[in-house]
Write a protein that holds these residues in place. Structure first.
Motif, mmCIF file in Angstrom:
data_model
loop_
_atom_site.group_PDB
_atom_site.id
_atom_site.type_symbol
_atom_site.label_atom_id
_atom_site.label_comp_id
_atom_site.label_asym_id
_atom_site.label_seq_id
_atom_site.Cartn_x
_atom_site.Cartn_y
_atom_site.Cartn_z
ATOM 1 N N GLU A 43 1.225 -1.159 0.334
ATOM 2 C CA GLU A 43 -0.367 0.745 -0.444
ATOM 3 C C GLU A 43 1.087 1.119 0.089
ATOM 4 N N LEU A 44 1.949 1.300 0.360
ATOM 5 C CA LEU A 44 2.823 2.102 1.109
ATOM 6 C C LEU A 44 3.336 2.798 -0.855
ATOM 7 N N LEU A 45 3.706 1.810 -1.054
ATOM 8 C CA LEU A 45 4.420 1.367 -2.433
ATOM 9 C C LEU A 45 3.492 2.088 -3.267
ATOM 10 N N GLY A 46 1.867 1.957 -2.857
ATOM 11 C CA GLY A 46 1.125 2.440 -3.908
ATOM 12 C C GLY A 46 0.772 3.547 -4.089
ATOM 13 N N LEU A 47 0.616 3.775 -3.148
ATOM 14 C CA LEU A 47 0.499 5.733 -2.743
ATOM 15 C C LEU A 47 1.636 6.540 -2.686
ATOM 16 N N ALA A 48 2.958 6.430 -2.732
ATOM 17 C CA ALA A 48 3.927 7.408 -3.033
ATOM 18 C C ALA A 48 3.921 7.417 -4.363
ATOM 19 N N ASP A 49 3.373 6.841 -5.267
ATOM 20 C CA ASP A 49 3.277 6.987 -6.303
ATOM 21 C C ASP A 49 1.684 8.063 -7.059
ATOM 22 N N ASP A 50 0.661 7.747 -6.085
ATOM 23 C CA ASP A 50 -0.309 8.166 -6.219
ATOM 24 C C ASP A 50 -0.647 9.692 -6.304
ATOM 25 N N PRO A 51 -0.463 10.261 -6.953
ATOM 26 C CA PRO A 51 -0.585 12.000 -6.999
ATOM 27 C C PRO A 51 -1.942 12.548 -6.038
ATOM 28 N N ALA A 52 -2.962 11.968 -6.106
ATOM 29 C CA ALA A 52 -3.754 12.017 -5.190
ATOM 30 C C ALA A 52 -3.951 11.504 -3.556
ATOM 31 N N ALA A 53 -2.546 10.871 -3.459
ATOM 32 C CA ALA A 53 -3.074 10.429 -2.084
ATOM 33 C C ALA A 53 -2.030 11.757 -1.068
ATOM 34 N N ASP A 54 -2.155 11.637 -0.068
ATOM 35 C CA ASP A 54 -1.724 12.617 1.012
ATOM 36 C C ASP A 54 -0.361 12.556 1.083
ATOM 37 N N ALA A 55 0.368 13.805 0.889
ATOM 38 C CA ALA A 55 1.606 13.961 0.010
ATOM 39 C C ALA A 55 2.240 13.179 2.130
ATOM 40 N N ALA A 56 1.468 12.976 2.955
ATOM 41 C CA ALA A 56 2.759 11.936 4.298
ATOM 42 C C ALA A 56 3.052 10.940 3.131
ATOM 43 N N PHE A 57 2.484 10.453 2.553
ATOM 44 C CA PHE A 57 2.834 8.736 2.097
ATOM 45 C C PHE A 57 3.589 9.421 0.192
ATOM 46 N N ARG A 58 3.470 10.443 -0.173
ATOM 47 C CA ARG A 58 3.903 10.829 -1.460
ATOM 48 C C ARG A 58 5.435 10.985 -1.521
ATOM 49 N N THR A 59 5.830 11.540 -0.318
ATOM 50 C CA THR A 59 7.357 12.174 0.770
ATOM 51 C C THR A 59 7.478 11.596 1.432
ATOM 52 N N ALA A 60 6.887 10.131 1.712
ATOM 53 C CA ALA A 60 7.219 9.110 2.813
ATOM 54 C C ALA A 60 8.767 9.525 3.097
ATOM 55 N N PRO A 61 9.907 9.236 4.332
ATOM 56 C CA PRO A 61 11.482 8.849 4.267
ATOM 57 C C PRO A 61 11.618 6.997 4.490
ATOM 58 N N LEU A 62 10.994 6.759 3.425
ATOM 59 C CA LEU A 62 11.306 5.133 3.697
ATOM 60 C C LEU A 62 11.457 4.734 2.617
ATOM 61 N N ASP A 63 12.959 3.994 3.089
ATOM 62 C CA ASP A 63 13.764 3.153 2.297
ATOM 63 C C ASP A 63 12.678 1.928 1.423
ATOM 64 N N MET A 64 12.076 1.823 0.410
ATOM 65 C CA MET A 64 11.444 0.592 0.821
ATOM 66 C C MET A 64 12.615 -0.769 0.114
ATOM 67 N N ASP A 65 13.302 -0.313 -0.462
ATOM 68 C CA ASP A 65 14.569 -1.272 -1.084
ATOM 69 C C ASP A 65 14.623 -1.928 0.429
ATOM 70 N N VAL A 66 14.811 -1.313 1.018
ATOM 71 C CA VAL A 66 15.482 -2.188 2.280
ATOM 72 C C VAL A 66 14.650 -3.624 2.699
ATOM 73 N N LEU A 67 13.480 -3.766 2.817
ATOM 74 C CA LEU A 67 12.854 -4.890 2.505
ATOM 75 C C LEU A 67 12.521 -5.741 0.808
ATOM 76 N N TYR A 68 12.581 -5.214 0.067
ATOM 77 C CA TYR A 68 12.091 -5.612 -1.504
ATOM 78 C C TYR A 68 13.325 -4.834 -1.952
ATOM 79 N N ARG A 69 13.413 -6.721 -2.931
ATOM 80 C CA ARG A 69 14.511 -6.415 -4.077
ATOM 81 C C ARG A 69 13.888 -6.595 -5.734
ATOM 82 N N THR A 70 14.770 -5.971 -6.533
ATOM 83 C CA THR A 70 14.422 -5.334 -7.359
ATOM 84 C C THR A 70 14.611 -7.086 -8.565
#
Length: 586
Positions: A43-70
């Motif tokens: 959900e955090l990943l989706g909201l970070a790219d959603d222009p209509a989402a709360d700014a707290a999600f769009r600018t969240a200072p979380l590095d998701m690569d810590v938990l995820y792999r490409t």
């Protein structure tokens, strides 16, 4: 004396390098918890790219690569998957296959040809589990329901309501509400003639599993795949359902991890479903359960850096009940609380900190797993069993100089005391997404000032405290249980004017909630450890004990029983002054 100071700078902060975390989930309820945890991340990943989402999600200072792999599929399609190994019993994946894709229908499986055998073939196909309405919706070529909160399309709103209702009534497997794409190496089902999982209810029932070298090696290989591709692993977060035989499997798995990755911290969450706390039928059941709890604590704590027991006998009757309406009989409900707390605890591991300016504006208190372990277990007492407290939702900051309400933190750890007056306690508190009066997001500095003042106002201050703050709240994805009381608002605020007696709210009414979670090493956890130490001594080690034969049946000899008992006794002695309370004590 309390010390509210920043820890040493982590390698990630000093060099800008991302430091990975690998997650392991072992056992039924652990995977229920993990399913919610990964839904939060998705959900955090989706909201970070959603222009209509709360700014707290769009600018969240979380590095998701810590938990995820490409990665990339054989067809060249880019993937972004959790760095995860999930271990469960045969059939526990429901409609999902071990490759991470939906299971083949019987018609599709008939099309598979066996090319290495020219003789007659007898096929025995287990009927695949049906996919509920929510899972069906994920494969439709329509907007993903995961980010549909607040949508204006009336037809879509009806659909979402149906999906929420379906989840409240039709969750039998943890995969029934997952919306995450898993890597083919992530999921492992244990197969074999020994897997009578209906009786997989104590430490000894897994003897045949852990003695099967090939099974454990397959699990080790899956973990090795994720660990060896990490550039700078900061640690392994390990979630185990320790209520039955999976505790034994996890202990062996952890021992292998300790041997293979000697310097890698392991943060262990021992999670239990309230249903597993049922009353024993007879004396033998009572002794068996007591010995299981004691052996589990001794074995699991021997091979991890920090241990966090989670699982109250009842959440519906707990101190969380004024805000949450939880049905204890539904793992879909109870696992959501554990997952939310674990999410909050992991926030500091992935907080981005680009410099002094961004530290003030976007986050504060980023630490890695090794630093957390050092803070909690190496300050004062040499204790590595910690209580986990949570505020869900966390209270808002009030106008003026009011202190943040520390009493809003309610424990999720069973069998601990209510005693908070411990001058040797050590705490790590995470607060994220907190609101202030009027429903506006509080700034980092406002939260820090309020929390620091609350610490200073305590009669007995902890010996050491660490605070991490982020403006990003916990997102509530669509596949989340309807557990919020009617006075919880859209953004997790506590409403003063609301309709009493209405149905609990879910993801269609509550989009996000502010959270606080605290790991606490104090004498509050002593009863938890003491009870298990005394049980092992009384029922297992003492001459003529009623449970000695039970332990022998589980494969333990006299010497190993005494070693386990001594290990637990040493954990108890860490809380007594004569044992020494400096960081140099044994």
């Amino acid at each position: 004396r309390q010390q509210l100071v920043a820890p040493p700078r982590s390698p990630r902060e000093a060099t800008g390098e991302m430091r990975e975390v690998v997650t392991v989930q072992v056992g039924g309820f652990a995977n229920f918890v993990g399913s919610h945890f990964w839904n939060f991340q998705d959900e955090l990943l989706g909201l970070a790219d959603d222009p209509a989402a709360d700014a707290a999600f769009r600018t969240a200072p979380l590095d998701m690569d810590v938990l995820y792999r490409t990665g990339e599929t054989l067809q060249g399609v880019s993937t972004y998957c959790p760095r995860l190994v999930s271990v469960g019993s045969r059939g526990s994946l429901g409609s999902l296959s071990s490759s991470g894709a939906p299971s083949l229908s019987s018609a599709a499986s008939d099309q598979l040809n066996v090319t290495t055998w020219s003789g007659n073939v007898t096929r025995s196909v287990e009927k695949p589990h049906g996919r509920n309405l929510f899972l069906q919706s994920l494969t439709e070529q329509e907007p993903n329901p995961s980010t549909s909160n607040g949508g204006n399309n009336s037809q879509k709103s009806v659909e979402d309501k149906d999906l929420v209702e379906c989840l409240e009534k039709d969750v039998n497997f943890w995969t029934d509400y997952t919306k995450v794409q898993y890597h083919p190496q992530s999921l492992y089902e244990m197969y074999g003639s020994w897997t009578d999982f209906d009786k997989f209810d104590n430490f000894g029932t897994a003897r045949e599993v852990v003695s099967e070298w090939s099974l454990m090696e397959e699990m080790n290989e899956k973990l090795r795949f994720f660990v060896e591709e990490c550039d700078h692993i900061q640690g392994i977060q390990f979630i185990v359902d320790d209520s039955g035989g999976f505790s034994s499997i996890a202990a062996t798995y952890l021992e292998n991890i300790a041997d293979d990755y000697t310097n890698t911290p392991v943060l262990l969450y021992c999670v239990r479903d309230p249903v597993t706390h049922g009353s024993s039928r007879n004396q033998r059941d009572t002794i068996t359960r007591s010995l299981h709890d004691a052996v589990s604590l001794s074995k699991l704590s021997s091979f991890c850096s920090l241990m966090v027991p989670i699982g109250l006998p009842s959440l519906s009757q707990s101190s969380l009940s004024p805000f949450l309406s939880i049905q204890d009989a539904k793992p879909f409900h109870s696992s959501a609380i554990s997952a939310a707390a674990i999410h909050s605890v992991t926030v500091p591991f992935r907080l981005q900190n680009a410099g002094p300016a961004s530290n003030i504006a976007h986050s504060s208190g980023n630490i890695d797993m090794r630093e957390l372990v050092h803070i909690i277990s190496d300050q004062g007492r040499q204790n590595m069993v910690t209580a986990l407290d949570v505020a869900m939702p966390a209270p808002s900051l009030k106008d003026g100089n009011d202190l943040w309400n520390m009493k809003s933190l309610r424990t999720l750890t069973p069998e601990i005391s209510d005693e908070e007056e411990d001058p040797y306690s050590v705490e790590s508190l995470v607060v994220h997404g907190v609101l202030r009066a009027g429903g506006h997001r509080a700034s980092i500095s406002q939260v820090k000032d309020s929390v620091y003042s609350a610490y200073e106002g305590r009669a007995t201050k902890p010996k050491f405290s660490h605070l991490s703050v982020s403006p990003c709240p916990l997102p509530i994805p669509l596949p989340f249980p309807s557990i919020f009381r009617s006075h919880i608002g859209q953004h997790g605020e506590i409403l003063s004017n609301h309709a009493e007696g209405t149905q609990p709210k879910g993801s269609l009414d509550v989009e996000s909630i502010p959270m606080a979670a605290r790991l606490r090493s104090s004498n509050a956890v002593l009863p938890f450890i003491e009870r298990r130490s005394l049980s092992l001594q009384k029922f297992g080690v003492a001459r003529g004990s009623l449970g000695t034969q039970i332990l022998r049946d589980w494969g333990f000899g006299r010497e190993e029983m005494e070693d386990m008992s001594e290990h637990l006794s040493k954990m108890v002695r860490a809380f007594h002054p004569e044992g020494g309370l400096t960081s140099d004590s044994d």
